[in-house]
Design a protein around this motif. Structure first.
Motif, PDB file in Angstrom:
ATOM      1  N   HIS A 163     -10.729   0.164  -2.855  1.00  0.00           N
ATOM      2  CA  HIS A 163      -9.444   0.196  -2.165  1.00  0.00           C
ATOM      3  C   HIS A 163      -8.268  -0.065  -3.105  1.00  0.00           C
ATOM      4  CE1 HIS A 163     -12.553  -0.656   0.862  1.00  0.00           C
ATOM      5  NE2 HIS A 163     -11.923   0.324   1.474  1.00  0.00           N
ATOM      6  N   SER A 182      -6.610  -3.599  -3.259  1.00  0.00           N
ATOM      7  CA  SER A 182      -6.224  -4.281  -2.015  1.00  0.00           C
ATOM      8  C   SER A 182      -7.404  -5.062  -1.462  1.00  0.00           C
ATOM      9  CB  SER A 182      -5.780  -3.259  -0.964  1.00  0.00           C
ATOM     10  OG  SER A 182      -4.608  -2.611  -1.381  1.00  0.00           O
ATOM     11  N   TYR A 208      -5.843  -3.506   5.400  1.00  0.00           N
ATOM     12  CA  TYR A 208      -5.767  -3.711   3.951  1.00  0.00           C
ATOM     13  C   TYR A 208      -4.414  -4.292   3.564  1.00  0.00           C
ATOM     14  CZ  TYR A 208      -9.315  -0.134   4.522  1.00  0.00           C
ATOM     15  OH  TYR A 208     -10.398   0.577   4.954  1.00  0.00           O
ATOM     16  N   LEU A 255      -2.789   0.330   0.864  1.00  0.00           N
ATOM     17  CA  LEU A 255      -3.572   0.988  -0.179  1.00  0.00           C
ATOM     18  C   LEU A 255      -2.707   1.770  -1.173  1.00  0.00           C
ATOM     19  CD1 LEU A 255      -6.490   2.331   2.016  1.00  0.00           C
ATOM     20  CD2 LEU A 255      -6.488   0.297   0.554  1.00  0.00           C
ATOM     21  N   MET A 288      -7.245   5.029  -3.687  1.00  0.00           N
ATOM     22  CA  MET A 288      -8.674   4.804  -3.474  1.00  0.00           C
ATOM     23  C   MET A 288      -9.408   5.547  -4.574  1.00  0.00           C
ATOM     24  SD  MET A 288      -9.105   5.106   0.671  1.00  0.00           S
ATOM     25  CE  MET A 288     -10.867   4.905   0.611  1.00  0.00           C
TER      26      MET A 288
END
Length: 180
Positions: free
Chosen positions: A77, A80, A151, A155, A158
């Motif tokens: 992530h 995060s 999160y 984010l 990713m």
């Protein structure tokens, strides 16, 4: 290839003022219990569906529908911390109990014993720190699953990985504009 053996470490104290992983998990569990919201998610038999939610303290949150047999593939992530909770059905999380370097590699050989697996039935959830690498699956052959994810910070990216045995490969880096 480097051998990943370093255990995950908690983030440094005072890093930011956003919600903790525990607070994100509380939000995910409360939201997963909202039957009206869960029923509002359109479910597609062919692919995952999602609705963006307002998370606590500036966090990013999602309600996600999982058709039978679908999953995320291995990913992280982008630094995060987060949490997710099952609202319906059951999800399987496969994760790595190792802190991976965030930059400067394309292929890693994972050490023995880093694999973890847990099943999350309706109402169950889990929180994780900023270096968490996992994949989430709906292993059911015939039942949709629904989950809530949150999160913080929202984010930034990713990283997507492929895995063959003990070898983990960085395949791509996705930016928010690709999934929002």
């Amino acid at each position: 290839m480097p051998d990943v053996r370093t255990p995950a470490h908690p983030p440094a104290a005072g890093r930011d003022s956003g919600p903790s992983a525990s607070e994100l998990l509380d939000f995910a569990r409360r939201t997963a219990a909202d039957t009206t919201l869960i029923a509002a998610l359109p479910l597609d038999p062919e692919g995952r569906t999602w609705i963006r939610l307002d998370g606590p303290g500036g966090s990013e949150a999602w309600l996600i529908g999982w058709p039978p047999g679908t999953g995320t593939g291995w990913h992280d992530h982008g630094g995060s911390r987060g949490a997710f909770a099952a609202a319906a059905g059951e999800l399987t999380e496969q994760s790595l109990a190792a802190q991976l370097p965030t930059e400067g590699w394309k292929t890693l050989e994972l050490a023995d014993g880093v694999d973890r697996q847990r099943k999350l039935a309706e109402g169950r959830g889990r929180a994780f720190g900023p270096h968490h690498v996992h994949q989430v699956l709906n292993a059911s052959p015939d039942t949709h699953a629904v989950s809530v994810h949150a999160y913080y910070p929202p984010l930034p990216l990713m990283r997507r990985y492929s895995r063959t045995g003990a070898v983990l490969r960085l395949e791509e880096v996705e930016r928010p504009e690709e999934w929002q």
